[in-house]
Design a protein around this motif. Structure first.
Motif, PDB file in Angstrom:
ATOM      1  N   ALA A  26      -7.387   6.468   3.308  1.00  0.00           N
ATOM      2  CA  ALA A  26      -7.540   7.733   3.170  1.00  0.00           C
ATOM      3  C   ALA A  26      -8.773   8.455   3.296  1.00  0.00           C
ATOM      4  O   ALA A  26      -8.941   9.673   3.152  1.00  0.00           O
ATOM      5  CB  ALA A  26      -6.971   8.298   1.633  1.00  0.00           C
ATOM      6  N   TYR A  64       2.126   4.905   0.943  1.00  0.00           N
ATOM      7  CA  TYR A  64       1.262   5.683  -0.162  1.00  0.00           C
ATOM      8  C   TYR A  64       0.638   6.735   0.334  1.00  0.00           C
ATOM      9  O   TYR A  64       0.596   7.885  -0.488  1.00  0.00           O
ATOM     10  CB  TYR A  64       0.147   4.671  -0.310  1.00  0.00           C
ATOM     11  CG  TYR A  64       0.437   3.392  -1.380  1.00  0.00           C
ATOM     12  CD1 TYR A  64       1.315   2.681  -1.183  1.00  0.00           C
ATOM     13  CD2 TYR A  64       0.092   3.556  -2.691  1.00  0.00           C
ATOM     14  CE1 TYR A  64       1.837   1.511  -2.185  1.00  0.00           C
ATOM     15  CE2 TYR A  64       0.085   2.672  -3.828  1.00  0.00           C
ATOM     16  CZ  TYR A  64       1.178   1.665  -3.484  1.00  0.00           C
ATOM     17  OH  TYR A  64       1.640   0.827  -4.469  1.00  0.00           O
ATOM     18  N   PHE A  65       0.176   6.949   1.575  1.00  0.00           N
ATOM     19  CA  PHE A  65      -0.545   7.770   2.205  1.00  0.00           C
ATOM     20  C   PHE A  65       0.545   9.115   2.221  1.00  0.00           C
ATOM     21  O   PHE A  65       0.173  10.324   1.690  1.00  0.00           O
ATOM     22  CB  PHE A  65      -1.189   7.698   3.538  1.00  0.00           C
ATOM     23  CG  PHE A  65      -2.045   8.748   3.993  1.00  0.00           C
ATOM     24  CD1 PHE A  65      -3.447   8.725   3.771  1.00  0.00           C
ATOM     25  CD2 PHE A  65      -1.587   9.864   4.747  1.00  0.00           C
ATOM     26  CE1 PHE A  65      -4.377   9.722   4.102  1.00  0.00           C
ATOM     27  CE2 PHE A  65      -2.423  10.802   5.206  1.00  0.00           C
ATOM     28  CZ  PHE A  65      -3.782  10.799   4.778  1.00  0.00           C
ATOM     29  N   LYS A  66       1.516   8.793   3.077  1.00  0.00           N
ATOM     30  CA  LYS A  66       2.623   9.923   3.465  1.00  0.00           C
ATOM     31  C   LYS A  66       3.195  10.443   1.988  1.00  0.00           C
ATOM     32  O   LYS A  66       3.562  11.625   1.894  1.00  0.00           O
ATOM     33  CB  LYS A  66       3.813   9.273   3.867  1.00  0.00           C
ATOM     34  CG  LYS A  66       4.853  10.364   4.239  1.00  0.00           C
ATOM     35  CD  LYS A  66       5.867   9.821   5.464  1.00  0.00           C
ATOM     36  CE  LYS A  66       6.880  10.856   5.432  1.00  0.00           C
ATOM     37  NZ  LYS A  66       7.765  10.275   6.539  1.00  0.00           N
ATOM     38  N   TYR A  67       3.378   9.757   0.809  1.00  0.00           N
ATOM     39  CA  TYR A  67       3.867  10.034  -0.452  1.00  0.00           C
ATOM     40  C   TYR A  67       3.160  10.424  -1.486  1.00  0.00           C
ATOM     41  O   TYR A  67       3.340  10.789  -2.664  1.00  0.00           O
ATOM     42  CB  TYR A  67       4.906   9.185  -0.908  1.00  0.00           C
ATOM     43  CG  TYR A  67       6.371   9.061   0.041  1.00  0.00           C
ATOM     44  CD1 TYR A  67       7.191  10.299   0.024  1.00  0.00           C
ATOM     45  CD2 TYR A  67       6.363   8.019   1.113  1.00  0.00           C
ATOM     46  CE1 TYR A  67       8.255  10.346   0.939  1.00  0.00           C
ATOM     47  CE2 TYR A  67       7.441   8.450   1.954  1.00  0.00           C
ATOM     48  CZ  TYR A  67       8.375   9.436   2.002  1.00  0.00           C
ATOM     49  OH  TYR A  67       9.473   9.481   2.690  1.00  0.00           O
ATOM     50  N   GLY A  68       1.632  10.557  -1.088  1.00  0.00           N
ATOM     51  CA  GLY A  68       0.700  11.081  -2.001  1.00  0.00           C
ATOM     52  C   GLY A  68       0.420  10.193  -3.149  1.00  0.00           C
ATOM     53  O   GLY A  68       0.216  10.780  -4.225  1.00  0.00           O
ATOM     54  N   GLN A  69       0.199   8.894  -2.966  1.00  0.00           N
ATOM     55  CA  GLN A  69       0.046   8.103  -4.157  1.00  0.00           C
ATOM     56  C   GLN A  69      -1.402   7.998  -4.118  1.00  0.00           C
ATOM     57  O   GLN A  69      -1.958   7.145  -3.376  1.00  0.00           O
ATOM     58  CB  GLN A  69       0.806   6.794  -3.979  1.00  0.00           C
ATOM     59  CG  GLN A  69       2.266   6.809  -4.157  1.00  0.00           C
ATOM     60  CD  GLN A  69       2.660   6.974  -5.316  1.00  0.00           C
ATOM     61  OE1 GLN A  69       2.380   6.414  -6.349  1.00  0.00           O
ATOM     62  NE2 GLN A  69       3.744   7.881  -5.468  1.00  0.00           N
ATOM     63  N   ASP A  70      -2.122   8.473  -5.202  1.00  0.00           N
ATOM     64  CA  ASP A  70      -3.571   8.443  -5.120  1.00  0.00           C
ATOM     65  C   ASP A  70      -4.040   7.147  -6.220  1.00  0.00           C
ATOM     66  O   ASP A  70      -3.168   6.677  -7.006  1.00  0.00           O
ATOM     67  CB  ASP A  70      -4.213   9.494  -5.866  1.00  0.00           C
ATOM     68  CG  ASP A  70      -3.850  10.674  -4.877  1.00  0.00           C
ATOM     69  OD1 ASP A  70      -4.026  10.564  -3.885  1.00  0.00           O
ATOM     70  OD2 ASP A  70      -3.533  12.036  -5.509  1.00  0.00           O
ATOM     71  N   THR A  81      -6.625   6.543   8.150  1.00  0.00           N
ATOM     72  CA  THR A  81      -5.580   7.418   7.914  1.00  0.00           C
ATOM     73  C   THR A  81      -4.465   7.302   8.986  1.00  0.00           C
ATOM     74  O   THR A  81      -4.869   6.602  10.071  1.00  0.00           O
ATOM     75  CB  THR A  81      -5.893   9.019   8.002  1.00  0.00           C
ATOM     76  OG1 THR A  81      -6.618   9.304   9.372  1.00  0.00           O
ATOM     77  CG2 THR A  81      -7.034   9.364   6.853  1.00  0.00           C
TER      78      THR A  81
END
Lengths: 361, 93
Positions: A332, A355-361, A336
């Motif tokens: 991220a 993870y990136f698409k569904y916003g898992q930080d 990206t």
């Protein structure tokens, strides 16, 4: 009849979720092997309803993500050759090798066709007799029989300008290698649905026995996934470890013998290189000598270059389920979906992309 | 990449035992029709069956009965819980 809507029905899901919460009585780690499962789990919002104590880790089951940099470089070098035209599944287009991707090769004039089926690549060959059309065979047991059938069709139809560059991989062999790693502590395996429709649920029996590993073959709808997770939890809780199959509408114990026969007519096992995992003996499939005329690697005398993986990229550790994307210094930040450094960020089924698409930080 | 979808068979061509015939089915999902290959399907489908499609090939034929049975089983589990089929978490410890 809709074969999917009913599996998403809230009336069905709610009690299954309750059952899942009751089933998890001690902490367990479950690996979902298949990239399509990773995506389905995120898309259906399953992570947010998981009980405490159940941890999901993603495994090596995205074929694009495990395609090694030397293979990508060989693909790109081949696409750059005059008279050669490569046909690929779309998700391979932007995967980086050590120096650029097929997308870069295409923009400098290489002929790269994105196809939906290997059969479409055969059609391109028939329509372009002056070029050698090479289909890049990247995939697991679901895809291999489609490529075998296409080679068979090319033979029957005597299409001499159609070749396949096979980096086909099989699933149980690398799982066996991976599970032997003491760093990876996994209690259960969510076994891939469509790979299993070909190889059968029995393929996981040796893993269940050798590693005391709970195994459940799962479909891709919410009900399938929730039910499979609670069956895994229950196996771990009771110690009754075995292979179970929730996807019985598509997967049986023996698999699909017709497809298996086709695969072993055309292919034989070989050692192959996995991104991040290295060479795993017997985990790949190459074209048999009697079908050598269709083997691009033989016909074009392709040697795999020695290449280093991108610096700092942790795709290898992520594919092994040892690290999550957030552990990677590039995730991220420099890496990206718009500017991927590693393959797990390229494929829509890659762990980093999910993870990136569904916003898992 | 291994995602595959079920579609309904509306037409079948060819012979399952003869690879020189065109082994094709026309499949339909919500009015969208497509031709798919039947070379590797586990059971030769009949019109009205469903097939799971991957990369332009049917890889599995899905008989309506089979799908209904699978769903009924899940529903039955959902309906009868927690009294009949669930062991209490305490029993599992």
């Amino acid at each position: 009849m809709k074969h999917y809507d009913e599996y998403r029905d809230a009336e069905l899901i709610k009690p299954l979720v309750e059952e899942l919460h009751r089933s998890v009585t001690k902490p367990l780690r479950v690996m979902e092997v298949c990239g399509s499962h990773t995506m389905a789990i995120f898309r259906n919002g399953l992570r947010s309803i998981l009980p405490d104590g159940l941890e999901l880790v993603s495994g090596p089951g995205c074929p694009v993500c495990v395609t090694s940099a030397p293979h990508m470089d060989a693909f790109i070098a081949m696409a750059d050759r005059p008279g050669v035209r490569v046909a690929i599944f779309g998700d391979l287009f932007r995967v980086p090798g050590s120096n650029g991707s097929l997308a870069n090769a295409s923009s400098r004039g290489a002929r790269v066709d994105i196809v939906y089926s290997p059969m479409d690549a055969l059609e391109i060959a028939k329509n372009n007799p002056d070029e050698l059309v090479v289909f890049l065979g990247v995939g697991f047991e679901t895809t291999t029989p489609t490529i075998a059938a296409t080679i068979m069709a090319a033979k029957v139809q005597n299409v001499q300008n159609f070749n396949v560059f096979s980096t086909q991989k099989t699933m149980p062999v690398p799982l066996n290698a991976l599970l032997g790693d003491p760093e990876l502590k996994i209690d259960g395996l969510l076994c891939p649905g469509h790979v299993s429709s070909i190889i059968g649920a029995k393929a996981y029996q040796p893993l269940a026995e050798k590693f005391g590993l709970a195994c459940v073959v799962a479909g891709f709808e919410t009900a399938d996934l929730v039910k499979s997770l609670s069956m895994l939890a229950r196996q771990v809780a009771t110690g009754d470890i075995k292979v179970e199959n929730v996807y019985s509408r598509v997967v049986n114990w023996e698999g699909n013998p017709r497809a298996q026969k086709m695969v072993y007519e055309i292919f034989e096992p070989c050692d192959t290189d996995w991104r991040g995992l290295g060479v795993i003996p017997g985990s790949g499939l190459k074209i048999r000598d009697q079908y050598q005329e269709f083997d691009a690697q033989v016909r074009l005398e392709i040697e795999l270059p020695e290449v280093e993986e991108a610096k700092g990229c942790m795709c290898g550790q992520i594919l092994k389920g040892i690290n999550t994307p957030q552990d990677c210094p590039l995730y991220a930040k420099r890496c990206t979906p718009a500017n991927p450094i590693g393959p797990c960020m390229v494929s829509s089924e890659g762990t980093c992309a999910a993870y990136f698409k569904y916003g898992q930080d | 990449m291994c995602l595959a979808i079920p579609m309904k068979v509306v037409k079948v061509e060819g012979n399952p035992d003869d690879f020189t015939t065109s082994q094709l089915a026309t499949v339909d999902a919500d009015g969208i029709q497509k031709e798919v290959r039947l070379d590797i399907v586990d059971h030769w489908p009949n019109v009205g069956d469903y097939v799971i499609i991957h990369a332009g090939f049917a890889i599995h034929s899905l008989v309506e009965e089979e799908a209904k049975k699978n769903l009924a089983l899940l529903k039955q589990l959902a309906d009868t819980m927690p009294e009949e089929l669930l062991t209490s978490p305490d029993d599992l410890k």
